[in-house]
Each structure stands twice: as structure tokens, then as C-alpha cells.
Design a protein around this motif. Structure first.
Motif, PDB file in Angstrom:
ATOM      1  N   THR A 228       0.818  -1.205   0.000  1.00  0.00           N
ATOM      2  CA  THR A 228       0.000   0.000   0.000  1.00  0.00           C
ATOM      3  C   THR A 228       0.859   1.265   0.000  1.00  0.00           C
ATOM      4  OG1 THR A 228      -0.223  -0.066   2.429  1.00  0.00           O
ATOM      5  CG2 THR A 228      -1.967  -1.106   1.117  1.00  0.00           C
ATOM      6  N   SER A 229       2.068   1.176   0.556  1.00  0.00           N
ATOM      7  CA  SER A 229       2.942   2.352   0.589  1.00  0.00           C
ATOM      8  C   SER A 229       3.467   2.720  -0.790  1.00  0.00           C
ATOM      9  CB  SER A 229       4.127   2.114   1.537  1.00  0.00           C
ATOM     10  OG  SER A 229       5.087   1.229   0.959  1.00  0.00           O
ATOM     11  N   ARG A 230       3.362   1.821  -1.753  1.00  0.00           N
ATOM     12  CA  ARG A 230       3.841   2.109  -3.109  1.00  0.00           C
ATOM     13  C   ARG A 230       3.118   3.303  -3.719  1.00  0.00           C
ATOM     14  NH1 ARG A 230       8.313  -0.099  -4.965  1.00  0.00           N
ATOM     15  NH2 ARG A 230       7.476  -0.490  -7.048  1.00  0.00           N
ATOM     16  N   ALA A 231       1.883   3.541  -3.289  1.00  0.00           N
ATOM     17  CA  ALA A 231       1.120   4.662  -3.831  1.00  0.00           C
ATOM     18  C   ALA A 231       1.726   6.013  -3.458  1.00  0.00           C
ATOM     19  CB  ALA A 231      -0.328   4.591  -3.345  1.00  0.00           C
ATOM     20  N   SER A 232       2.546   6.051  -2.429  1.00  0.00           N
ATOM     21  CA  SER A 232       3.092   7.324  -1.952  1.00  0.00           C
ATOM     22  C   SER A 232       4.409   7.714  -2.629  1.00  0.00           C
ATOM     23  CB  SER A 232       3.302   7.262  -0.431  1.00  0.00           C
ATOM     24  OG  SER A 232       4.297   6.303  -0.102  1.00  0.00           O
ATOM     25  N   ILE A 233       4.866   6.934  -3.603  1.00  0.00           N
ATOM     26  CA  ILE A 233       6.134   7.231  -4.285  1.00  0.00           C
ATOM     27  C   ILE A 233       5.926   8.387  -5.269  1.00  0.00           C
ATOM     28  CG2 ILE A 233       7.873   6.310  -5.873  1.00  0.00           C
ATOM     29  CD1 ILE A 233       7.415   3.563  -4.580  1.00  0.00           C
ATOM     30  N   PRO A 234       6.633   9.514  -5.094  1.00  0.00           N
ATOM     31  CA  PRO A 234       6.383  10.701  -5.929  1.00  0.00           C
ATOM     32  C   PRO A 234       6.573  10.462  -7.425  1.00  0.00           C
ATOM     33  CG  PRO A 234       7.665  11.305  -3.991  1.00  0.00           C
ATOM     34  CD  PRO A 234       7.599   9.798  -4.015  1.00  0.00           C
ATOM     35  N   GLU A 235       7.500   9.595  -7.802  1.00  0.00           N
ATOM     36  CA  GLU A 235       7.755   9.362  -9.233  1.00  0.00           C
ATOM     37  C   GLU A 235       6.569   8.727  -9.952  1.00  0.00           C
ATOM     38  OE1 GLU A 235      11.816   9.708  -7.391  1.00  0.00           O
ATOM     39  OE2 GLU A 235       9.878   8.868  -6.817  1.00  0.00           O
ATOM     40  N   TYR A 236       5.614   8.196  -9.207  1.00  0.00           N
ATOM     41  CA  TYR A 236       4.436   7.591  -9.823  1.00  0.00           C
ATOM     42  C   TYR A 236       3.243   8.546  -9.838  1.00  0.00           C
ATOM     43  CZ  TYR A 236       7.067   3.322  -8.590  1.00  0.00           C
ATOM     44  OH  TYR A 236       8.033   2.351  -8.425  1.00  0.00           O
ATOM     45  N   GLN A 237       3.412   9.789  -9.419  1.00  0.00           N
ATOM     46  CA  GLN A 237       2.287  10.668  -9.112  1.00  0.00           C
ATOM     47  C   GLN A 237       2.189  11.890 -10.028  1.00  0.00           C
ATOM     48  OE1 GLN A 237       2.855  11.840  -5.028  1.00  0.00           O
ATOM     49  NE2 GLN A 237       2.283   9.854  -4.212  1.00  0.00           N
ATOM     50  N   VAL A 238       0.980  12.463 -10.033  1.00  0.00           N
ATOM     51  CA  VAL A 238       0.744  13.806 -10.564  1.00  0.00           C
ATOM     52  C   VAL A 238      -0.155  14.511  -9.549  1.00  0.00           C
ATOM     53  CG1 VAL A 238      -1.293  13.128 -11.922  1.00  0.00           C
ATOM     54  CG2 VAL A 238       0.015  15.162 -12.563  1.00  0.00           C
ATOM     55  N   ARG A 239       0.078  15.820  -9.362  1.00  0.00           N
ATOM     56  CA  ARG A 239      -0.676  16.595  -8.373  1.00  0.00           C
ATOM     57  C   ARG A 239      -1.366  17.760  -9.072  1.00  0.00           C
ATOM     58  NH1 ARG A 239       1.041  17.836  -2.245  1.00  0.00           N
ATOM     59  NH2 ARG A 239      -0.393  19.545  -1.749  1.00  0.00           N
ATOM     60  N   TRP A 240      -2.635  17.968  -8.745  1.00  0.00           N
ATOM     61  CA  TRP A 240      -3.436  18.990  -9.403  1.00  0.00           C
ATOM     62  C   TRP A 240      -3.950  20.013  -8.398  1.00  0.00           C
ATOM     63  CZ3 TRP A 240      -3.858  20.365 -14.250  1.00  0.00           C
ATOM     64  CH2 TRP A 240      -4.945  21.134 -14.685  1.00  0.00           C
ATOM     65  N   SER A 241      -3.736  21.302  -8.700  1.00  0.00           N
ATOM     66  CA  SER A 241      -4.288  22.406  -7.913  1.00  0.00           C
ATOM     67  C   SER A 241      -5.552  22.891  -8.605  1.00  0.00           C
ATOM     68  CB  SER A 241      -3.272  23.545  -7.798  1.00  0.00           C
ATOM     69  OG  SER A 241      -2.141  23.130  -7.055  1.00  0.00           O
ATOM     70  N   TRP A 242      -6.668  22.783  -7.919  1.00  0.00           N
ATOM     71  CA  TRP A 242      -7.971  23.014  -8.511  1.00  0.00           C
ATOM     72  C   TRP A 242      -8.294  24.498  -8.685  1.00  0.00           C
ATOM     73  CZ3 TRP A 242     -10.940  19.044 -10.244  1.00  0.00           C
ATOM     74  CH2 TRP A 242     -10.647  17.753  -9.760  1.00  0.00           C
ATOM     75  N   LYS A 243      -9.119  24.769  -9.707  1.00  0.00           N
ATOM     76  CA  LYS A 243      -9.794  26.046  -9.887  1.00  0.00           C
ATOM     77  C   LYS A 243     -11.253  25.740 -10.207  1.00  0.00           C
ATOM     78  CE  LYS A 243      -5.739  28.474 -11.755  1.00  0.00           C
ATOM     79  NZ  LYS A 243      -5.189  29.198 -12.942  1.00  0.00           N
ATOM     80  N   PRO A 244     -12.181  26.618  -9.820  1.00  0.00           N
ATOM     81  CA  PRO A 244     -13.586  26.368 -10.165  1.00  0.00           C
ATOM     82  C   PRO A 244     -13.756  26.167 -11.669  1.00  0.00           C
ATOM     83  CG  PRO A 244     -13.428  28.142  -8.558  1.00  0.00           C
ATOM     84  CD  PRO A 244     -12.018  27.823  -8.989  1.00  0.00           C
ATOM     85  N   GLY A 245     -14.542  25.156 -12.030  1.00  0.00           N
ATOM     86  CA  GLY A 245     -14.753  24.831 -13.438  1.00  0.00           C
ATOM     87  C   GLY A 245     -13.823  23.760 -13.968  1.00  0.00           C
TER      88      GLY A 245
END
Length: 281
Positions: A228-245
Motif C-alpha cells: 500500500t505504501s507504493r502509492a506514496s512514491i512521488p515518481e508515480y504521481q501527478v498533483r493537481w491544484s484546482w480552480k472552479p470549473g
């Protein structure tokens, strides 16, 4: 339609398309579906669409599912309102695959931002194909035939009264899934356990794994924690900062996600249409 890849592992931002119109164009929708299989999560900025258009676009992928705890918008079945404004508690700030507690977890989802804080409230998505592919070979061999239980009880049920929790479990008993599933469209192998819902392996106690009773629980729980800790590896991730719409579409079969709970008491209002999935194999 323009596609801009966001990270080497996962995610693409798509511009030059209106999702309300895409729902009415088989050709445009086919382009989006193809991009989804490639990038796993798609981001669309500034989509001025109605709830009806939101639901119509999501239904292009398949039938929509309801949620036994959160419920749906009364005028738009399958559209779940995830509104956080007066309660700091969140179920989403853990890496999870939506509906893993179901026999057929969601195929995917279409999530729209209605209102969000100026700072905070980002969401992270993870490529769980990559999380499996880069496991050591001996671990792949060890988990090849393992199965695990996933339950709604220790997430949504945890804050309920004992009576309400018992009803929830009776109506939605724990589901059993392969630890490594096969993506039904791409054939890829996916690491299919998540801290949000997976509770334990069901077939760990075999002569290959257990020599003495003390091996059973620590050995299984340590392996599950590692997976389950594999999900926390940054190289596998993308992060999104939301805006309305903003609208995000993700393939729930090959990803997990985590909604950062760092914005209280600012409001965060999202609406999600979850798409019915298949039984993993």
C-alpha cells in the motif's frame, strides 16, 4: 484538441475541447477515451458545463453508480456531491481506489470543481501499473496469486454508531479481489490494494509463507503495508491544484488518488460521477 503530458508517469492536460460537446460527438469522445487509457488521468480547465452535461459526458463511459453513504443529487442520479465546508474530517485523504469495497469497483470517475480554497485542497493521482512494474521480481512472485479483502466498514463505517455500521456491513459486505489485477482494456498488470479499504490477505496462511504461527500476522501485515505504501512514491504521481470549473477524468482501474485535507475551514465543493466497473480478475 491539444494534449499536454504532465509527468513521465501519469497525467495529461487537455485543452481546446468542451466536454458537453464531446458527449454528443462519438469521434471526440473516442479521442478522450484513447487519451485516458494512455495517460490514466485527464485534466480539463475552465469547463463551463451544467450538471446534466456532466452526467451525460460521464455516461458515455458507462452506467453511473450511487454511493450508499454520500448519496446522489436528487435531480441527477449518479452525481455525488462531495461538499466540505463545516467538517474537518475527510475520507479522501488516504490513497485509495474508488469503490474497492464493491465486488465491481468503479471503472472511473468524472470530478468537477464547484468551489475550492484559494490555497490547498489539491488532489494527487498515482499510476498503480508503474507501482507494480517496478516491484522486485521476488515480490511479484510472492503476490502473484494472493487475494485480499476490501471493506467499507473501517472507513465510512468507522464514524457510525454500532447499529448503523452493522447495517452498512450487512448491505455491503467485504469484497475479495486479486492483489494484482489485469486491466480489462490494456492487459496491464495493476497493484490493486489500497490503504483506504484493503484490510487483509485471505490466502496468506500457506506452507510457502507460514512456518510458525508467529509468521502469519506480522508477515502478512508487513507485506500489505509495503504494497500500500507504493502509492506514496512521488515518481508515480501527478498533483493537481484546482480552480472552479476544472474537470478531472481518471481510470480508477489503474490509479489511486489522495485528496489533500489541508484547507479547513475554507469550503471545498466537488461533484463526482462514478462509472460502474467490472469484476477484477
Amino acid at each position: 484538441m491539444h494534449i499536454r503530458q504532465l509527468t513521465p508517469a501519469i497525467g495529461a492536460e487537455i485543452s481546446g475541447i468542451h466536454l458537453g460537446e464531446a458527449a454528443r460527438s462519438a469521434e471526440r469522445f473516442a479521442e478522450i477515451r484513447s487519451a485516458l487509457l494512455k495517460h490514466r488521468v485527464l485534466f480539463f480547465r475552465g469547463q463551463d458545463i451544467t450538471r446534466a452535461e456532466h452526467v451525460a459526458f460521464a455516461r458515455c463511459f458507462g452506467p453511473l453508480e450511487d454511493h450508499p453513504v454520500v448519496g446522489s443529487d436528487p435531480d441527477h442520479p449518479g452525481l455525488v456531491r462531495i461538499y466540505r465546508s463545516d467538517n474537518p474530517h475527510s475520507y479522501e485523504n488516504v490513497y485509495h481506489c474508488d469503490g474497492l469495497w464493491r465486488p465491481n469497483p468503479a471503472m472511473g470517475a468524472v470530478l468537477r470543481c464547484i468551489e475550492c480554497p484559494e490555497i490547498g485542497g489539491d488532489t494527487i493521482w498515482v499510476n498503480m501499473v508503474k507501482a507494480y512494474e517496478e516491484l522486485p521480481d521476488y515480490v511479484k512472485d510472492q503476490i502473484a496469486n494472493l487475494r485480499a479483502k476490501a471493506s467499507i466498514e473501517h472507513s465510512f463505517g468507522a464514524v457510525m454508531t454500532p447499529e448503523a455500521r452493522a447495517r452498512l456491513v450487512a448491505e455491503h459486505p467485504a469484497a475479495e479481489h486479486p492483489v494484482v489485477r489485469t486491466h480489462p482494456e490494456t492487459g496491464e498488470k495493476v497493484l490493486f490494494v489500497g490503504a483506504g479499504f484493503t484490510s487483509h490477505f485471505v490466502n496468506w496462511s500457506t506452507p510457502d509463507n507460514v512456518r510458525h504461527g508467529i509468521d502469519k500476522s506480522p508477515g502478512a501485515s508487513l507485506l500489505l503495508n509495503y504494497l500500500t505504501s507504493r502509492a506514496s512514491i512521488p515518481e508515480y504521481q501527478v498533483r493537481w491544484s484546482w480552480k472552479p470549473g476544472d474537470i478531472v477524468v481518471w481510470d480508477n482501474r489503474s490509479t489511486q488518488h489522495y485528496a489533500c485535507n489541508d484547507y479547513f475551514p475554507a469550503p471545498r465543493k466537488m461533484e463526482r460521477a462514478g462509472i460502474v466497473g467490472d469484476i477484477p480478475y
